[in-house]
Design an enzyme around this catalytic site. Structure first.
Site, PDB file in Angstrom:
ATOM      1  N   LYS A 112     -11.252  -2.879  46.012  1.00  0.00           N
ATOM      2  CA  LYS A 112     -10.752  -4.295  45.415  1.00  0.00           C
ATOM      3  C   LYS A 112     -11.612  -4.676  44.261  1.00  0.00           C
ATOM      4  O   LYS A 112     -11.501  -5.756  43.578  1.00  0.00           O
ATOM      5  CB  LYS A 112     -10.760  -5.247  46.181  1.00  0.00           C
ATOM      6  CG  LYS A 112      -9.915  -5.046  47.681  1.00  0.00           C
ATOM      7  CD  LYS A 112      -9.572  -6.064  48.272  1.00  0.00           C
ATOM      8  CE  LYS A 112      -8.578  -5.851  49.411  1.00  0.00           C
ATOM      9  NZ  LYS A 112      -8.197  -7.089  50.384  1.00  0.00           N
ATOM     10  N   PHE A 136     -14.474 -11.420  52.259  1.00  0.00           N
ATOM     11  CA  PHE A 136     -14.909 -11.223  53.567  1.00  0.00           C
ATOM     12  C   PHE A 136     -14.354 -10.346  54.265  1.00  0.00           C
ATOM     13  O   PHE A 136     -13.061 -10.058  54.193  1.00  0.00           O
ATOM     14  CB  PHE A 136     -14.773 -12.869  54.186  1.00  0.00           C
ATOM     15  CG  PHE A 136     -15.973 -13.582  54.083  1.00  0.00           C
ATOM     16  CD1 PHE A 136     -16.973 -13.818  55.235  1.00  0.00           C
ATOM     17  CD2 PHE A 136     -16.259 -14.004  52.803  1.00  0.00           C
ATOM     18  CE1 PHE A 136     -17.949 -14.722  55.220  1.00  0.00           C
ATOM     19  CE2 PHE A 136     -17.528 -14.982  52.950  1.00  0.00           C
ATOM     20  CZ  PHE A 136     -18.469 -15.367  54.037  1.00  0.00           C
ATOM     21  N   LYS A 168      15.885 -22.700  65.190  1.00  0.00           N
ATOM     22  CA  LYS A 168      15.343 -22.051  66.158  1.00  0.00           C
ATOM     23  C   LYS A 168      15.929 -20.945  66.934  1.00  0.00           C
ATOM     24  O   LYS A 168      17.190 -20.891  67.247  1.00  0.00           O
ATOM     25  CB  LYS A 168      14.881 -22.892  67.467  1.00  0.00           C
ATOM     26  CG  LYS A 168      14.014 -22.442  68.553  1.00  0.00           C
ATOM     27  CD  LYS A 168      13.769 -23.471  69.565  1.00  0.00           C
ATOM     28  CE  LYS A 168      13.045 -22.797  70.531  1.00  0.00           C
ATOM     29  NZ  LYS A 168      12.793 -23.933  71.716  1.00  0.00           N
ATOM     30  N   ASP A 185      -2.002 -10.103  48.156  1.00  0.00           N
ATOM     31  CA  ASP A 185      -3.430 -10.218  48.486  1.00  0.00           C
ATOM     32  C   ASP A 185      -4.226 -10.838  47.271  1.00  0.00           C
ATOM     33  O   ASP A 185      -4.444 -10.550  46.028  1.00  0.00           O
ATOM     34  CB  ASP A 185      -3.986  -8.835  48.297  1.00  0.00           C
ATOM     35  CG  ASP A 185      -5.365  -8.535  48.697  1.00  0.00           C
ATOM     36  OD1 ASP A 185      -6.141  -9.436  48.563  1.00  0.00           O
ATOM     37  OD2 ASP A 185      -5.660  -7.366  49.289  1.00  0.00           O
ATOM     38  N   ASN A 198      -3.380 -16.061  63.040  1.00  0.00           N
ATOM     39  CA  ASN A 198      -4.456 -15.573  63.606  1.00  0.00           C
ATOM     40  C   ASN A 198      -5.309 -16.498  64.282  1.00  0.00           C
ATOM     41  O   ASN A 198      -5.269 -17.825  64.162  1.00  0.00           O
ATOM     42  CB  ASN A 198      -5.101 -14.350  62.532  1.00  0.00           C
ATOM     43  CG  ASN A 198      -5.596 -15.291  61.443  1.00  0.00           C
ATOM     44  OD1 ASN A 198      -6.540 -16.398  61.301  1.00  0.00           O
ATOM     45  ND2 ASN A 198      -4.850 -15.011  60.225  1.00  0.00           N
ATOM     46  N   LYS A 233     -13.683  -1.915  51.188  1.00  0.00           N
ATOM     47  CA  LYS A 233     -13.018  -2.611  50.584  1.00  0.00           C
ATOM     48  C   LYS A 233     -13.897  -3.374  49.288  1.00  0.00           C
ATOM     49  O   LYS A 233     -13.040  -3.723  48.143  1.00  0.00           O
ATOM     50  CB  LYS A 233     -12.901  -4.042  51.594  1.00  0.00           C
ATOM     51  CG  LYS A 233     -11.978  -5.238  51.326  1.00  0.00           C
ATOM     52  CD  LYS A 233     -12.089  -6.121  52.564  1.00  0.00           C
ATOM     53  CE  LYS A 233     -11.013  -7.333  52.144  1.00  0.00           C
ATOM     54  NZ  LYS A 233     -11.035  -8.283  53.277  1.00  0.00           N
ATOM     55  N   ASP A 268      -1.592 -10.483  56.832  1.00  0.00           N
ATOM     56  CA  ASP A 268      -1.070  -9.226  55.930  1.00  0.00           C
ATOM     57  C   ASP A 268       0.134  -9.036  55.675  1.00  0.00           C
ATOM     58  O   ASP A 268       0.728  -8.816  54.766  1.00  0.00           O
ATOM     59  CB  ASP A 268      -1.712  -8.137  56.520  1.00  0.00           C
ATOM     60  CG  ASP A 268      -3.339  -8.214  56.453  1.00  0.00           C
ATOM     61  OD1 ASP A 268      -3.804  -8.492  55.651  1.00  0.00           O
ATOM     62  OD2 ASP A 268      -3.835  -7.449  57.386  1.00  0.00           O
TER      63      ASP A 268
END
Length: 404
Positions: free
Chosen positions: A339, A321, A287, A304, A207, A335, A277
């Protein structure tokens, strides 16, 4: 704390009037106090005020004919057990960070071997300026220097934001308590950056996280006196001074490394890492060649890390966060509850110029009984405010536990 010889440096700024109260508090507790004022400070408070409160002559000149041997900077540098600069203006911070010695106060800071505590005070725009923050980072890396603050709130100019000098009573507690900040004695584990989930030896899923927010938090925690372990995914950022960095690549690596760091002892866990995730259910040994018009990947869910740490029987104070693109408050509060976190910090990463790969951000911290919006501001400034806020919650939690 035993009585100390404290040298108070006062620089130019409206907060200089508060330093008179700091002198009174220090003297009342039995410390010896001598005051050095810059030329700018004299525009706000007269030397006579500090002379009356300290019972000692106030020094303003680099080459003082009334000082011992005419070299006041050497005399004062050897005399002090502790140097406190309050308020410390942006100009003084810049000169101190660069090692300049162009007036009495900067010269004695170069000459002394005593610890130096710096309490910044300036307009919020000046505090957030990148050049000021670079100077702050230099001082944060200096083992002789401790940064105390700043606070945030209403300012004399009418602005609201970070940059206010800590109140004299708070500074007194920090100085007299011989602490390095609100997180002194705490062990903090922080995760930062992205993870990379391999598809084959040359490709991976990841990301846009740069790791800047996590690294800024690690630096702020260290400045606040904590012992910091930073579990970092692949980033291109220099390690913060005094912070132990443990590099990881995948989400599984992140979980194992973070869990191991918490096992070693942890008072505060902050998960800023943008952990993937999902991961490919298998990684090709060679490859993958481009043969067809399309390619399908089978993905499986990653562990997680944040939820795993928060669910521990010995869970530390846990802060998550949440980077969202819509319904930020809704997803953040979900969240927080799901959590079982102590606090969550949310931001809208769809806002141009904020969040991923930026030096700036705007966040909202949520906890069970409230919330606080911070920014837009630099990530460094936001990190410092977050650490102060978390420190307040940790102190409250410890007080509540002690009352049981």
């Amino acid at each position: 704390m035993a009585a100390k010889r404290i040298l108070l440096g006062v620089t130019g700024g409206i907060a200089a009037y508060k330093s008179a109260e700091l002198v009174r508090l220090l003297k009342k507790s039995g410390h010896e106090v001598r005051v050095v004022m810059t030329r700018g400070a004299e525009a706000f408070v007269t030397p006579l005020t500090f002379q009356a409160l300290s019972g000692e002559p106030v020094r303003t000149s680099l080459l003082d004919p009334e000082a011992e041997s005419g070299m006041g900077h050497i005399e004062l540098a050897k005399w002090a057990d502790q140097v406190v600069i309050a308020p410390a203006s942006a100009d003084f911070i810049a000169r101190l960070a660069q090692g300049m010695a162009d007036d009495l106060l900067t010269t004695l800071c170069c000459a002394t071997e005593a610890p130096i505590a710096v309490a910044p005070a300036m307009n919020q725009a000046m505090w957030g300026n990148r050049r000021t923050q670079r100077n702050i980072e230099l001082l944060a890396a200096d083992a002789q220097v401790t940064l105390l603050g700043p606070d945030q709130g209403a300012q004399a100019c009418g602005d609201v934001g970070p940059g206010r000098m800590l109140e004299p009573t708070v500074l007194f507690d920090l100085i007299s308590g011989a602490t390095k900040g609100p997180l002194a004695g705490r062990r903090v584990v922080i995760t930062a950056g992205p993870t990379r989930e391999p598809i084959d030896p040359v490709r991976y899923i990841s990301n846009y996280s740069s790791g800047k927010m996590g690294y800024a938090l690690a630096s702020a925690a260290r400045m606040a006196g904590a012992d910091v372990v930073l579990v970092s995914g692949p980033v291109s950022i220099e390690a913060p001074a005094g912070v132990e960095v443990r590099g990881v690549t995948t989400a599984q690596d992140m979980l194992e490394c973070a869990s191991g760091a918490v096992d070693e002892g942890c008072d505060l866990f902050i998960a800023t890492a943008a952990v993937a995730d999902y991961r490919p259910d298998s990684c090709a040994g060679d490859k993958i060649k481009k043969t067809d018009e399309g390619m399908s990947l089978s993905l499986v869910r990653n562990p997680d890390t944040l939820a795993a740490i928060a669910a521990r029987a010995d869970a530390p104070f846990t802060v998550g966060f949440a980077a969202e693109t819509r319904d930020v408050e809704h997803y953040a509060l979900d969240k927080l509850t799901r959590k079982k976190l102590n606090m969550i910090v949310a931001n809208d990463v769809s806002t141009p110029g904020l969040g991923f790969n930026s030096d700036s951000n705007a966040v909202i911290a949520f906890w069970a009984q409230g919330q606080e919006a911070i920014g837009p501001d630099t990530k460094v400034a936001i990190a410092q405010r977050l650490m102060a806020l978390i420190g307040e919650h940790l102190k409250s939690k410890a007080g509540a536990a002690g009352a049981l």
